[in-house]
Design a protein around this motif. Structure first.
Motif, PDB file in Angstrom:
ATOM      1  N   GLY A 365       0.780  -1.228   0.000  1.00  0.00           N
ATOM      2  CA  GLY A 365       0.000   0.000   0.000  1.00  0.00           C
ATOM      3  C   GLY A 365       0.810   1.276   0.000  1.00  0.00           C
ATOM      4  N   CYS A 366       2.103   1.183  -0.274  1.00  0.00           N
ATOM      5  CA  CYS A 366       2.976   2.365  -0.212  1.00  0.00           C
ATOM      6  C   CYS A 366       3.233   3.003  -1.583  1.00  0.00           C
ATOM      7  N   GLU A 367       2.505   2.563  -2.595  1.00  0.00           N
ATOM      8  CA  GLU A 367       2.800   3.020  -3.954  1.00  0.00           C
ATOM      9  C   GLU A 367       2.483   4.506  -4.173  1.00  0.00           C
ATOM     10  N   LYS A 368       1.644   5.100  -3.331  1.00  0.00           N
ATOM     11  CA  LYS A 368       1.293   6.510  -3.494  1.00  0.00           C
ATOM     12  C   LYS A 368       2.150   7.443  -2.635  1.00  0.00           C
ATOM     13  N   GLY A 369       3.101   6.866  -1.916  1.00  0.00           N
ATOM     14  CA  GLY A 369       3.932   7.668  -1.028  1.00  0.00           C
ATOM     15  C   GLY A 369       5.367   7.766  -1.508  1.00  0.00           C
ATOM     16  N   TYR A 370       6.166   8.516  -0.744  1.00  0.00           N
ATOM     17  CA  TYR A 370       7.555   8.788  -1.125  1.00  0.00           C
ATOM     18  C   TYR A 370       8.510   7.947  -0.276  1.00  0.00           C
ATOM     19  N   TYR A 371       8.364   6.646  -0.397  1.00  0.00           N
ATOM     20  CA  TYR A 371       9.133   5.719   0.432  1.00  0.00           C
ATOM     21  C   TYR A 371      10.409   5.270  -0.268  1.00  0.00           C
ATOM     22  N   VAL A 372      11.443   5.062   0.521  1.00  0.00           N
ATOM     23  CA  VAL A 372      12.677   4.475   0.011  1.00  0.00           C
ATOM     24  C   VAL A 372      13.103   3.382   0.987  1.00  0.00           C
ATOM     25  N   GLU A 373      13.670   2.335   0.463  1.00  0.00           N
ATOM     26  CA  GLU A 373      14.124   1.246   1.323  1.00  0.00           C
ATOM     27  C   GLU A 373      15.300   1.707   2.189  1.00  0.00           C
ATOM     28  N   PRO A 374      15.383   1.261   3.440  1.00  0.00           N
ATOM     29  CA  PRO A 374      16.602   1.518   4.212  1.00  0.00           C
ATOM     30  C   PRO A 374      17.779   0.889   3.487  1.00  0.00           C
ATOM     31  N   THR A 375      18.854   1.661   3.353  1.00  0.00           N
ATOM     32  CA  THR A 375      19.930   1.305   2.429  1.00  0.00           C
ATOM     33  C   THR A 375      21.273   1.219   3.147  1.00  0.00           C
ATOM     34  N   VAL A 376      22.047   0.184   2.808  1.00  0.00           N
ATOM     35  CA  VAL A 376      23.376  -0.006   3.381  1.00  0.00           C
ATOM     36  C   VAL A 376      24.378  -0.218   2.253  1.00  0.00           C
ATOM     37  N   PHE A 377      25.442   0.572   2.269  1.00  0.00           N
ATOM     38  CA  PHE A 377      26.550   0.418   1.325  1.00  0.00           C
ATOM     39  C   PHE A 377      27.759  -0.168   2.047  1.00  0.00           C
ATOM     40  N   ASP A 378      28.456  -1.066   1.359  1.00  0.00           N
ATOM     41  CA  ASP A 378      29.716  -1.642   1.833  1.00  0.00           C
ATOM     42  C   ASP A 378      30.840  -1.132   0.927  1.00  0.00           C
ATOM     43  N   ASN A 379      32.086  -1.338   1.370  1.00  0.00           N
ATOM     44  CA  ASN A 379      33.267  -0.955   0.575  1.00  0.00           C
ATOM     45  C   ASN A 379      33.237   0.514   0.169  1.00  0.00           C
ATOM     46  N   VAL A 380      32.897   1.363   1.102  1.00  0.00           N
ATOM     47  CA  VAL A 380      32.865   2.800   0.847  1.00  0.00           C
ATOM     48  C   VAL A 380      34.216   3.393   1.229  1.00  0.00           C
ATOM     49  N   SER A 381      34.730   4.248   0.367  1.00  0.00           N
ATOM     50  CA  SER A 381      35.933   5.009   0.712  1.00  0.00           C
ATOM     51  C   SER A 381      35.507   6.438   1.033  1.00  0.00           C
ATOM     52  N   ASN A 382      36.279   7.091   1.879  1.00  0.00           N
ATOM     53  CA  ASN A 382      35.838   8.370   2.409  1.00  0.00           C
ATOM     54  C   ASN A 382      35.879   9.497   1.386  1.00  0.00           C
ATOM     55  N   ASP A 383      36.472   9.250   0.214  1.00  0.00           N
ATOM     56  CA  ASP A 383      36.485  10.285  -0.817  1.00  0.00           C
ATOM     57  C   ASP A 383      35.274  10.203  -1.746  1.00  0.00           C
ATOM     58  N   MET A 384      34.420   9.221  -1.552  1.00  0.00           N
ATOM     59  CA  MET A 384      33.204   9.109  -2.357  1.00  0.00           C
ATOM     60  C   MET A 384      32.198  10.187  -1.967  1.00  0.00           C
ATOM     61  N   VAL A 385      31.351  10.561  -2.915  1.00  0.00           N
ATOM     62  CA  VAL A 385      30.326  11.573  -2.660  1.00  0.00           C
ATOM     63  C   VAL A 385      29.412  11.142  -1.514  1.00  0.00           C
ATOM     64  N   ILE A 386      29.042   9.860  -1.475  1.00  0.00           N
ATOM     65  CA  ILE A 386      28.125   9.409  -0.430  1.00  0.00           C
ATOM     66  C   ILE A 386      28.777   9.414   0.953  1.00  0.00           C
ATOM     67  N   ALA A 387      30.097   9.592   1.002  1.00  0.00           N
ATOM     68  CA  ALA A 387      30.792   9.713   2.288  1.00  0.00           C
ATOM     69  C   ALA A 387      31.123  11.157   2.634  1.00  0.00           C
ATOM     70  N   GLN A 388      30.849  12.076   1.719  1.00  0.00           N
ATOM     71  CA  GLN A 388      31.222  13.470   1.934  1.00  0.00           C
ATOM     72  C   GLN A 388      30.025  14.416   2.014  1.00  0.00           C
ATOM     73  N   GLU A 389      28.967  14.141   1.273  1.00  0.00           N
ATOM     74  CA  GLU A 389      27.835  15.054   1.200  1.00  0.00           C
ATOM     75  C   GLU A 389      26.664  14.546   2.031  1.00  0.00           C
ATOM     76  N   GLU A 390      25.919  15.488   2.603  1.00  0.00           N
ATOM     77  CA  GLU A 390      24.767  15.126   3.423  1.00  0.00           C
ATOM     78  C   GLU A 390      23.637  14.623   2.527  1.00  0.00           C
ATOM     79  N   ILE A 391      23.181  13.400   2.765  1.00  0.00           N
ATOM     80  CA  ILE A 391      22.129  12.785   1.955  1.00  0.00           C
ATOM     81  C   ILE A 391      20.753  13.096   2.532  1.00  0.00           C
ATOM     82  N   PHE A 392      20.640  13.135   3.835  1.00  0.00           N
ATOM     83  CA  PHE A 392      19.386  13.394   4.543  1.00  0.00           C
ATOM     84  C   PHE A 392      18.342  12.330   4.191  1.00  0.00           C
ATOM     85  N   GLY A 393      18.778  11.086   4.257  1.00  0.00           N
ATOM     86  CA  GLY A 393      17.905   9.960   3.986  1.00  0.00           C
ATOM     87  C   GLY A 393      18.444   8.719   4.661  1.00  0.00           C
TER      88      GLY A 393
END
Length: 489
Positions: A365-393
């Motif tokens: 029943g979530c098709e009309k909403g703005y839902y995103v799955e809880p997400t986990v990344f592995d093998n992240v280096s600190n120079d990646m964008v996802i390690a430097q910029e605020e995602i707020f999600g």
């Protein structure tokens, strides 16, 4: 639970009255759990409306500042009681308007009650010191003078707590207020202002105006009769606020972004660290400035921690925040959802390994909403964008390190410095962390997302203007010290 189906137009509150905007223009505030549901209509006010609000605040300032602190505090005590009596209704509105779960919304509203009572008590606390003079026949002391009219600009993610932790100290220390909430949470914010109205606050002390940031927000920045601005939001907009206020000599206070790390040391209680990482990073759908974003784990326990973390994340129930078994609600808006999804795509493009989630959630029943799955990344280096910029999600980036020394280096290697936490049982690790971490809020064996209302709150580096909110530290922004020298004739 049954939802409140009333759809109302939120007016501006100026000089003690609810009034229409000059252009009679509105926009709908919709439910992010179901974009087809309209929660209310919010006015798109004009510069003319802002001028009226500022004039009302300016006219009320002299009489308000002349009241004693105890007299001003009595209004805050009344507002707290009224807010408490309306807690469920306001919390439900918050859940419907910005998506956080009902228990979280109730907790935030209860915190608003506590903040009001705390600052009501501030009206009876000291505001200065006696200082010895070199003249034995003189008395020298300090007191505090309010700034005058304060512009309050707040975000959508905490539509009750953040406005109250700015408005309450502003008015207890003798200022009057022009309050501009985020349009996405203005229906909830209006209900907070209704509590001040019901408490009998004198006309013009708190004024409420909704509208676009480019019109009302910029108007507050530029208005020559606004003496101070307190802002919480993105670092990009915060810099505009600071530059504009500085250009005309107004005082400003900025609380902005974070890219908050949790360090998991080799000796940590892994179960505790996992629970706190999930709570700190994924509660409120990760939409907190203090949310855990980077998870920096020592290599000797990395795989075990990762397995425990992913197993727990898989248990998270995503859904409408008004449903009792929901753990995580939607993103606050379609724009925020798209921002989160774009960062997830960027992480994949950069070579991080997506090990859980990462897609829009449309099941149950979530098709009309703005839902995103809880997400986990592995093998992240600190120079990646996802390690430097605020995602707020709800996105966690796992980073492997070989030592605590390396962990601290990685943790500090971002432009932000709001909050940080560590999990360890070693006292020396704790002391090194407290000493070396570049963050304004430091937590040990506790999640990064959390601050007590009686304690100073603020960040380092580009997370803030280096001032502090909440607690008794708030007096430093909302007043100026006045030194008084008295000698008989």
């Amino acid at each position: 639970m049954a939802t409140n189906v009333e759809v109302k137009r939120c007016l501006n509150f100026i000089n003690g009255e609810w009034v229409k905007a000059a252009n009679d223009d509105v926009q709908a505030s919709t439910n992010p759990a179901n974009a087809e549901e309209i929660v209310g209509y919010v006015q798109k006010s004009t510069k003319e409306d802002l001028d009226q609000a500022v004039a009302a605040a300016s006219d009320a300032a002299k009489a308000w500042r002349k009241l004693s602190g105890a007299e001003r505090g009595s209004y805050l005590f009344k507002a707290a009681d009224i807010l408490e009596s309306r807690l469920d209704d306001i919390a439900e509105t918050m859940t419907r308007e910005m998506g956080k779960t009902f228990p979280e919304a109730k907790g935030e509203t209860a915190r608003g009650v506590a903040i009001l009572r705390y600052y009501a008590g501030e009206g009876m606390r000291k505001v200065g010191d006696v200082i010895p003079s070199t003249d034995s026949k003189a008395l020298m002391f300090t007191t505090r003078a309010p700034l005058g009219v304060v512009g309050v600009i707040t975000p959508w993610n905490f539509p009750v707590a953040i406005p109250i932790w700015k408005i309450a100290p502003a008015i207890i220390y003798g200022n009057t207020v022009v309050f501009k909430p985020a349009q996405e949470a203005a229906v909830t914010a209006a209900k907070v202002v209704e509590c001040f109205e019901a408490a009998g606050l004198p006309a013009g002390v708190v004024n409420f105006i909704t509208g676009a940031g480019s019109v009302i927000g910029q108007g507050i920045i530029d208005h020559e009769r606004i003496n101070g601005i307190t802002f919480t939001g993105s670092d990009a907009v915060g810099k505009q606020v600071g530059q504009g206020a500085l250009a005309r000599g107004a005082k400003y206070q900025l609380e902005m972004g974070g890219k908050n790390p949790v360090i998991v040391a080799a000796d940590a209680d892994l179960d505790l660290a996992v629970e706190a990482t999930i709570s700190g990073g994924l509660r409120s759908t990760g939409q907190k400035c203090t949310a855990t974003s980077r998870v920096i784990v020592e290599s000797s326990i990395y795989e075990e921690f990762r397995e425990k973390l992913v197993a727990k994340v898989k248990e998270i129930k995503v859904g409408n925040g008004l449903e009792g078994d929901t753990w995580m609600g939607p993103c606050s808006s379609e724009g925020q959802l798209n921002t989160v999804l774009s960062y997830i795509e960027k992480g994949i493009e950069e070579g991080a390994q997506l090990i859980h989630g990462g897609k829009r959630y449309t099941e149950n029943g979530c098709e009309k909403g703005y839902y995103v799955e809880p997400t986990v990344f592995d093998n992240v280096s600190n120079d990646m964008v996802i390690a430097q910029e605020e995602i707020f999600g709800p996105v966690l980036a796992l980073i492997k390190v070989d030592s605590l020394e390396e962990a601290l280096k990685v943790a500090n290697d971002v432009k932000f410095g709001l909050s940080a936490s560590i999990f360890t049982t070693n006292i020396q690790n704790m002391l090194d962390f407290v000493e070396d971490i570049d963050a304004g809020l430091v937590r040990i064996n506790a999640e990064s997302a959390g601050v007590e209302l009686q304690a100073p709150f603020g960040g380092m580096k580009q997370s803030s203007s280096h001032s502090r909110e909440q607690g008794q530290a708030a007096i430093e922004f909302f007043t100026s010290i006045k030194t008084v020298f008295v000698k008989g004739s």
